[in-house]
Design an enzyme around this catalytic site. Structure first.
Site, PDB file in Angstrom:
ATOM      1  N   ASP A 161      34.697  44.380  37.794  1.00 22.15           N
ATOM      2  CA  ASP A 161      35.845  43.671  38.348  1.00 22.15           C
ATOM      3  C   ASP A 161      35.748  43.751  39.867  1.00 22.15           C
ATOM      4  O   ASP A 161      35.102  44.649  40.414  1.00 22.15           O
ATOM      5  CB  ASP A 161      37.165  44.287  37.862  1.00 22.15           C
ATOM      6  N   SER A 162      36.413  42.814  40.546  1.00 23.01           N
ATOM      7  CA  SER A 162      36.394  42.852  42.007  1.00 23.01           C
ATOM      8  C   SER A 162      37.526  43.717  42.559  1.00 23.01           C
ATOM      9  O   SER A 162      37.576  43.969  43.751  1.00 23.01           O
ATOM     10  CB  SER A 162      36.499  41.426  42.570  1.00 23.01           C
TER      11      SER A 162
ATOM     12  N   CYS B 229      42.089  31.350  30.902  1.00 21.83           N
ATOM     13  CA  CYS B 229      43.557  31.398  30.935  1.00 21.83           C
ATOM     14  C   CYS B 229      44.098  30.234  31.772  1.00 21.83           C
ATOM     15  O   CYS B 229      45.196  30.300  32.316  1.00 21.83           O
ATOM     16  CB  CYS B 229      44.046  32.746  31.463  1.00 21.83           C
TER      17      CYS B 229
HETATM   18  N1  SAH Z   1      40.192  41.148  30.712  1.00 18.69           N
HETATM   19  C1  SAH Z   1      41.358  41.695  31.385  1.00 18.69           C
HETATM   20  C2  SAH Z   1      42.126  40.672  32.190  1.00 18.69           C
HETATM   21  C3  SAH Z   1      41.312  39.962  33.236  1.00 18.69           C
HETATM   22  S1  SAH Z   1      42.275  39.210  34.471  1.00 18.69           S
HETATM   23  C4  SAH Z   1      42.246  42.405  30.370  1.00 18.69           C
HETATM   24  O1  SAH Z   1      41.921  42.420  29.182  1.00 18.69           O
HETATM   25  O2  SAH Z   1      43.275  42.962  30.774  1.00 18.69           O
HETATM   26  C5  SAH Z   1      41.038  38.655  35.574  1.00 18.69           C
HETATM   27  C6  SAH Z   1      40.384  39.749  36.405  1.00 18.69           C
HETATM   28  O3  SAH Z   1      39.353  39.156  37.174  1.00 18.69           O
HETATM   29  C7  SAH Z   1      41.285  40.451  37.410  1.00 18.69           C
HETATM   30  O4  SAH Z   1      41.261  41.832  37.172  1.00 18.69           O
HETATM   31  C8  SAH Z   1      40.643  40.165  38.793  1.00 18.69           C
HETATM   32  O5  SAH Z   1      40.677  41.291  39.657  1.00 18.69           O
HETATM   33  C9  SAH Z   1      39.231  39.852  38.395  1.00 18.69           C
HETATM   34  N2  SAH Z   1      38.471  38.980  39.289  1.00 18.69           N
HETATM   35  C10 SAH Z   1      38.881  37.850  39.915  1.00 18.69           C
HETATM   36  N3  SAH Z   1      37.846  37.265  40.566  1.00 18.69           N
HETATM   37  C11 SAH Z   1      36.758  38.050  40.340  1.00 18.69           C
HETATM   38  C12 SAH Z   1      35.385  37.968  40.711  1.00 18.69           C
HETATM   39  N4  SAH Z   1      34.935  36.935  41.438  1.00 18.69           N
HETATM   40  N5  SAH Z   1      34.540  38.927  40.293  1.00 18.69           N
HETATM   41  C13 SAH Z   1      35.007  39.966  39.562  1.00 18.69           C
HETATM   42  N6  SAH Z   1      36.279  40.082  39.155  1.00 18.69           N
HETATM   43  C14 SAH Z   1      37.141  39.142  39.542  1.00 18.69           C
END
Ligand code: SAH
Length: 389
Positions: free
Chosen positions: A246-247, A333
């Site tokens: 995650d970022s 989403c």
């Molecule tokens: N799968 C998670 C929800 C994901 S929400 C669950 O089950 O709870 C989307 C996530 O993507 C967020 O945590 C956000 O921080 C991350 N994100 C957004 N852009 C990103 C990128 N370019 N690289 C990595 N993570 C990213």
């Protein structure tokens, strides 16, 4: 009642029961223009026929969101208490523990309002000027129906700007922001003030439950893991290794904490997912289970083409790091991509990765995220799971 009336000159969808009336479907005269954003109005056809009670905001493309299909319905504490009780009865029949989305906007007859429940703590998301005006009635109804210990108001969704609203987060009752979420038999730590959206994504509950048992004894890559919703459950189900990418550093820190709370471990990697997938592929690394649940790539209708290409690329890169015989789950989403289009882009991504496989699950959010039957856009979450050759 001295309620203002909005006249529909078009608006077939609303007349047939949709809760949205667009600004090009109503008569906009000087009197209409003078109505303050968020004011409760009656909507009627040109023939005087009742369409419903809703709130108006001419700053938005969706000028009226309907709260009822009758005119002159009082929108007050009692109205919200009734909606809440109805929603609560459904959740009580679906879940044995009080951890779920309690109110899901249009799906529960309350456009612009989302409430997540974490035991006796609630996070309330108000997204529109109409609901902002009802804040007092909503909070009073919550007290009456649930008497929660803590209520956190998340008035910080980016869409509020379009409604002419400011952005803030406020604890309106009680204290504390870090809580334990119980879901699928696991315990997760969520930060309800600082976390994304309402602090936790309940929408993926059933998809997490589907994937986790497949991970026993296998390696897992949880891409866009946030606080580890998928990865930790997979680890708990006996995965050999779980990598969470995650970022967000705070999200990964919570994932590590939650892993400890479940006596499992995950490997957090702070990175951009596209870049990390390319690095992993170049090094020849493969995972038995790959999950990718990104933020919305199609934020508005005009992003449909570039967003669709991004989903296709994600599918291609994720397939490239999925081991032979592995499982690949891809999710979206984005409200603004239809499920068929999303599935088609994912399928193309697999082809470009020269991978074949079978689609073993196509799903949406769990039943605590009800969909308005006349509003397909409210079925925003799409997930496809492939068993790859
Ligand atoms: N799968 C998670 C929800 C994901 S929400 C669950 O089950 O709870 C989307 C996530 O993507 C967020 O945590 C956000 O921080 C991350 N994100 C957004 N852009 C990103 C990128 N370019 N690289 C990595 N993570 C990213």
């Amino acid at each position: 009642m001295s309620r203002k009336t909005i006249i529909l000159t078009k608006g077939r969808r609303a007349r047939l029961g949709s809760p949205w009336i667009f600004s090009n479907e109503i008569r906009i005269d000087e009197a209409t223009k003078s109505i303050a954003p968020g004011t409760i109005v009656n909507a009627r056809g040109e023939d005087g026929r009742s369409v419903g009670t809703g709130y108006l905001n001419l700053k938005c493309l969706i000028a009226v969101r309907l709260l009822s299909d009758d005119c002159d319905v009082a929108i007050d504490e009692e109205f919200f208490a009734k909606r809440l009780k109805h929603a609560l009865a459904l959740r009580d029949s679906l879940y044995s523990r009080p951890f779920y989305r309690l109110l899901h906007a249009e799906g529960d007859g309350v456009p612009g309002l989302v409430i997540d429940r974490f035991g006796d703590t609630l996070t309330v998301q108000i997204g529109t000027a109409g609901m902002e005006k009802q804040q007092g009635a909503i909070l009073a109804a919550l007290d009456k129906v649930l008497s929660p210990a803590t209520v956190i108001l998340r008035a910080d969704a980016p869409s509020r700007g379009l409604e002419g609203l400011d952005s803030y987060v406020k604890t309106v009752k009680g204290e504390g922001q870090r809580i334990a979420v119980e879901e699928n038999g696991a315990r997760y730590i969520a930060d309800l003030r600082e976390g994304q959206k309402t602090g936790w994504y309940y929408d993926q509950r059933d998809n997490r439950a589907f994937v986790a048992p497949l991970a026993k004894g296998r390696t897992v890559l949880d891409a866009y893991s946030y606080t580890g919703g998928f990865g930790i459950l997979a680890a708990k189900a006996g995965a050999k290794e779980v990598v969470c990418v995650d970022s967000s550093v705070p999200a990964l820190a919570l994932a590590e904490e939650s892993a400890r709370a479940n006596s499992v471990s995950i490997k957090p990697v702070k990175a951009d997912v596209f870049e990390e997938l390319e690095r992993l592929a170049a090094r020849g690394e493969r995972f038995d289970i790959v999950l990718a649940d990104p933020p919305p790539f199609v934020k508005s209708k005009k992003d449909l083409e570039p967003g669709s290409r991004a989903y296709r690329k994600l599918a291609r890169l994720a397939a490239a790091v999925t081991a032979p015989g592995g499982i690949l789950m891809l999710a979206s989403c984005s409200h603004n991509i239809p499920a068929e289009r999303f599935a088609a882009e994912c399928a193309q991504g697999l082809v470009r990765s020269r991978r074949q496989g079978a689609l073993i699950r196509q799903a949406g959010a769990g039943p605590d995220h009800p969909v308005h039957p006349l509003l397909p856009e409210s079925a925003y979450l799409k997930a496809v799971v492939y068993a790859l050759d």
